[in-house]
Design a protein around this motif. Structure first.
Motif, PDB file in Angstrom:
ATOM      1  N   GLY A   1       5.286   7.897   2.973  1.00 10.50           N
ATOM      2  CA  GLY A   1       6.200   7.771   1.840  1.00 10.50           C
ATOM      3  C   GLY A   1       5.894   6.615   0.916  1.00 10.50           C
ATOM      4  N   ASN A   2       4.917   5.777   1.228  1.00 12.44           N
ATOM      5  CA  ASN A   2       4.580   4.629   0.374  1.00 12.44           C
ATOM      6  C   ASN A   2       3.586   5.071  -0.699  1.00 12.44           C
ATOM      7  N   THR A   3       4.011   4.969  -1.975  1.00  9.80           N
ATOM      8  CA  THR A   3       3.191   5.428  -3.097  1.00  9.80           C
ATOM      9  C   THR A   3       2.863   4.324  -4.098  1.00  9.80           C
ATOM     10  N   LYS A   4       3.440   3.149  -3.949  1.00 11.45           N
ATOM     11  CA  LYS A   4       3.284   2.082  -4.934  1.00 11.45           C
ATOM     12  C   LYS A   4       2.068   1.211  -4.611  1.00 11.45           C
ATOM     13  N   ASP A   5       1.501   0.631  -5.674  1.00 15.52           N
ATOM     14  CA  ASP A   5       0.331  -0.230  -5.495  1.00 15.52           C
ATOM     15  C   ASP A   5       0.655  -1.479  -4.688  1.00 15.52           C
ATOM     16  N   PHE A   6       1.895  -1.961  -4.784  1.00 15.36           N
ATOM     17  CA  PHE A   6       2.270  -3.177  -4.052  1.00 15.36           C
ATOM     18  C   PHE A   6       2.627  -2.886  -2.597  1.00 15.36           C
ATOM     19  N   ALA A   7       2.549  -1.585  -2.207  1.00 20.08           N
ATOM     20  CA  ALA A   7       2.933  -1.210  -0.845  1.00 20.08           C
ATOM     21  C   ALA A   7       1.894  -0.273  -0.224  1.00 20.08           C
ATOM     22  N   THR A   8       0.638  -0.649  -0.347  1.00 19.78           N
ATOM     23  CA  THR A   8      -0.397   0.127   0.329  1.00 19.78           C
ATOM     24  C   THR A   8      -0.258  -0.069   1.836  1.00 19.78           C
ATOM     25  N   THR A   9      -0.917   0.794   2.585  1.00 19.84           N
ATOM     26  CA  THR A   9      -0.823   0.691   4.050  1.00 19.84           C
ATOM     27  C   THR A   9      -1.318  -0.663   4.530  1.00 19.84           C
ATOM     28  N   ALA A  10      -2.366  -1.179   3.892  1.00 21.05           N
ATOM     29  CA  ALA A  10      -2.895  -2.487   4.289  1.00 21.05           C
ATOM     30  C   ALA A  10      -1.875  -3.595   4.026  1.00 21.05           C
ATOM     31  N   ILE A  11      -1.201  -3.527   2.885  1.00 17.60           N
ATOM     32  CA  ILE A  11      -0.182  -4.548   2.562  1.00 17.60           C
ATOM     33  C   ILE A  11       1.003  -4.430   3.512  1.00 17.60           C
ATOM     34  N   LEU A  12       1.419  -3.199   3.805  1.00 16.61           N
ATOM     35  CA  LEU A  12       2.545  -3.002   4.729  1.00 16.61           C
ATOM     36  C   LEU A  12       2.223  -3.560   6.116  1.00 16.61           C
ATOM     37  N   ASN A  13       1.028  -3.278   6.597  1.00 16.32           N
ATOM     38  CA  ASN A  13       0.631  -3.805   7.911  1.00 16.32           C
ATOM     39  C   ASN A  13       0.587  -5.324   7.908  1.00 16.32           C
TER      40      ASN A  13
ATOM     41  N   GLN B   1      14.025 -14.208   7.184  1.00 12.74           N
ATOM     42  CA  GLN B   1      14.477 -15.385   6.440  1.00 12.74           C
ATOM     43  C   GLN B   1      13.551 -15.747   5.285  1.00 12.74           C
ATOM     44  N   ASP B   2      12.261 -15.480   5.446  1.00 12.20           N
ATOM     45  CA  ASP B   2      11.301 -15.859   4.383  1.00 12.20           C
ATOM     46  C   ASP B   2      11.035 -14.730   3.390  1.00 12.20           C
ATOM     47  N   ASN B   3      11.824 -13.651   3.470  1.00 11.34           N
ATOM     48  CA  ASN B   3      11.703 -12.516   2.548  1.00 11.34           C
ATOM     49  C   ASN B   3      10.317 -11.873   2.563  1.00 11.34           C
ATOM     50  N   SER B   4       9.667 -11.927   3.718  1.00 14.61           N
ATOM     51  CA  SER B   4       8.346 -11.311   3.820  1.00 14.61           C
ATOM     52  C   SER B   4       8.413  -9.944   4.502  1.00 14.61           C
ATOM     53  N   ASP B   5       9.606  -9.430   4.698  1.00 11.21           N
ATOM     54  CA  ASP B   5       9.771  -8.139   5.373  1.00 11.21           C
ATOM     55  C   ASP B   5       9.434  -6.994   4.435  1.00 11.21           C
ATOM     56  N   ILE B   6       9.353  -5.799   4.998  1.00 13.16           N
ATOM     57  CA  ILE B   6       8.979  -4.621   4.218  1.00 13.16           C
ATOM     58  C   ILE B   6      10.008  -4.301   3.143  1.00 13.16           C
ATOM     59  N   SER B   7      11.285  -4.391   3.492  1.00 14.31           N
ATOM     60  CA  SER B   7      12.330  -4.072   2.515  1.00 14.31           C
ATOM     61  C   SER B   7      12.260  -4.983   1.302  1.00 14.31           C
ATOM     62  N   SER B   8      11.933  -6.246   1.511  1.00 14.73           N
ATOM     63  CA  SER B   8      11.858  -7.194   0.387  1.00 14.73           C
ATOM     64  C   SER B   8      10.789  -6.809  -0.622  1.00 14.73           C
TER      65      SER B   8
ATOM     66  N   ALA C   1       6.544   5.128  14.070  1.00 11.63           N
ATOM     67  CA  ALA C   1       6.326   5.926  12.861  1.00 11.63           C
ATOM     68  C   ALA C   1       7.393   5.541  11.851  1.00 11.63           C
ATOM     69  N   ILE C   2       6.979   4.970  10.723  1.00 13.15           N
ATOM     70  CA  ILE C   2       7.926   4.436   9.741  1.00 13.15           C
ATOM     71  C   ILE C   2       7.782   5.225   8.445  1.00 13.15           C
ATOM     72  N   SER C   3       8.861   5.909   8.055  1.00 13.13           N
ATOM     73  CA  SER C   3       8.857   6.679   6.806  1.00 13.13           C
ATOM     74  C   SER C   3       9.703   5.946   5.767  1.00 13.13           C
ATOM     75  N   LEU C   4       9.163   5.831   4.558  1.00 14.11           N
ATOM     76  CA  LEU C   4       9.811   5.078   3.484  1.00 14.11           C
ATOM     77  C   LEU C   4      10.353   6.018   2.419  1.00 14.11           C
TER      78      LEU C   4
END
Length: 465
Positions: free
Chosen positions: A302-314, A338-345, A372-375
């Motif tokens: 479900g990740n289609t954005k340039d800022f959320a490629t599989t490599a960036i998500l991992n 706490q550092d806003n580095s999570d996927i949702s952020s 298995a994580i679907s966005l």
């Protein structure tokens, strides 16, 4: 003749019309007695010649008879559904503690029905004696007894049990509650509860059973509010058992295991036993640890954005193959850190307010877990209006200059969090009472944001007012 209280005929009549006959012969609590001239066991048909009631205190026999599903001159079968239906109807009125019916064969196919009932008593008042730890109003609320209600002995036994459980949650495990009834006449009673509070019991020892991964001392250290006695604790007061806090600590214990790989851990049961003098207790907790799991594969969809490629998500997820399974860390890295580095952020700080991540865990035998994580990315939302509520002394501009959320900008969760932090630093507001209210406008993809604040109580005005 005892004074009767007329029933609302329409209500009873409605009940009779709406009553569905149960094909069961009778409730187990129903007592059917036969007179000397017994009716044969085989099924026979009779005409009801007479219906009467014995034992009525406040109800009208005439109106009750008129509301019965069985009427005079009706044809009924014995055994059959008509009589059991009438009994069911009377029980459903919830006005009686006991009901029985006597059938009398009058000959020539005619029968009389004589219902003997005991009306539920009406509670006038509830009083308490011996309660020092709890106010009478608190106990009354806990029992849920209300003046004017119809009560049975079971209602009072349940109330006494609730009182004992209330004391037990605060460590008074030997507390007892007994009740007596005072007859006020005309089927009215007053209930009086006598409380024997006893004293709080000390926790002499905590023992875990079934634990192989962690020591007794390690698991005892997980508990925050429940601890066992020791020589130095006796100086400052022996630890007391609070069942509510003990329940919270058991939840912490399971969480501790799941954060250390044991996702299938279960607390099978716990037991409480007393010392010989009844002043102390032993707590025994029985565990089933299960296997220790590690992460195998992590997949994204479900990740289609340039800022959320599989490599960036991992990279942001920071959980990789071979890591020990940690339930809390998975949720933090996925939804909020706490550092806003999570996927949702990644999404919420770019305006994707409707973003959602769905996690599916699959156990791979013997001891691995696939994630298995679907966005669901959704659309971007822009800030529309910024409102402030709850400030009566502090001017709006004093608050607004601390905010990092500006109309026209894309919504950003980190900017909302930073704004709340800055408002806290003003020291004008109750820290735990600053809350954002986010209202989406899907028709134009905008957001109205309201900061709700509660000003601190002070005798001086804020310097910036």
């Amino acid at each position: 003749m005892k004074k009767t209280q007329p029933l609302i005929t329409l209500v009873l009549t409605a009940l009779a019309f709406n009553f569905t006959v149960n094909t069961v012969e009778a409730k187990t609590r129903t007592k059917v007695t036969e007179p000397a001239k017994a009716i044969e066991a085989k099924q026979n048909s009779f005409t009801v010649a007479k219906i009467s009631f014995v034992g009525l205190e406040t109800l009208s026999e005439q109106e009750l008879t008129a509301s019965l599903p069985v009427k005079v001159n009706d044809r009924i079968t014995i055994p059959g559904t008509e009589l059991s239906g009438a009994m069911q109807y009377l029980w459903q009125l919830q006005r009686f503690s006991d009901i029985s019916v006597e059938k009398n064969d009058l000959g020539q196919g005619r029968i009389s029905l004589r219902f003997t009932v005991h009306e539920l008593r009406i509670l006038d008042k509830v009083t308490f004696e011996g309660n020092r730890k709890y106010k009478s109003d608190e106990l009354l609320t806990k029992t849920a007894l209300v003046a004017g209600q119809k009560i049975s002995e079971q209602d009072l036994l349940t109330a006494a049990n609730k009182i004992e459980k209330l004391y037990a949650t605060k460590g008074y495990l030997t507390a007892g509650a007994e009740f007596t009834l005072k007859d006020n006449g005309k089927n009215h009673v007053a209930a009086h509860f006598t409380i024997s509070e006893g004293s709080k019991v000390a926790i002499e020892k905590i023992t875990f059973h079934g634990n192989t991964a962690f020591s007794q001392n390690k698991l005892k250290g997980v508990f925050k509010e429940t601890s066992q006695n020791s020589w130095w604790r006796k100086i400052f007061g022996a630890p007391k058992l609070d069942k509510d806090k003990f329940s919270d600590d058991k939840n912490l214990l399971e969480e501790f295991y799941r954060n250390n790989g044991y996702r299938d851990v279960r607390i099978l049961r716990d037991s409480i036993s007393y010392t010989a003098d009844k002043k102390g207790v032993f707590l025994d907790i029985f565990l089933e640890e299960g296997r220790k799991y590690s992460i195998r594969n992590i997949t994204w969809s479900g990740n289609t954005k340039d800022f959320a490629t599989t490599a960036i998500l991992n990279n942001n997820f920071r959980i990789k193959k071979g890591d020990v399974y940690n339930a809390r860390m998975i949720q933090e890295r996925l939804n909020y850190s706490q550092d806003n580095s999570d996927i949702s952020s990644l999404y919420l700080d770019r305006g994707y307010l409707a973003f959602n991540a769905k996690l599916d865990e699959k156990v791979v035998k013997p001891d691995s877990v696939d994630l298995a994580i679907s966005l669901r990315e959704g659309e971007q939302f822009q800030l529309n209006t910024i409102n402030i509520k709850g400030n009566s002394k502090t001017k709006d501009h004093v608050i607004r200059r601390e905010l990092y959320t500006i109309p026209g900008d894309m919504f950003s969760r980190s900017n909302v969090v930073r704004s709340i932090r800055e408002l806290n630093m003003l020291n004008y507001f109750e820290p735990d009472r600053i809350s954002p209210d986010v209202q989406q406008n899907p028709e134009n993809n905008t957001v109205d944001l309201t900061y709700n604040v509660t000003e601190k109580q002070t005798d001086t005005f804020n310097a910036s007012v």
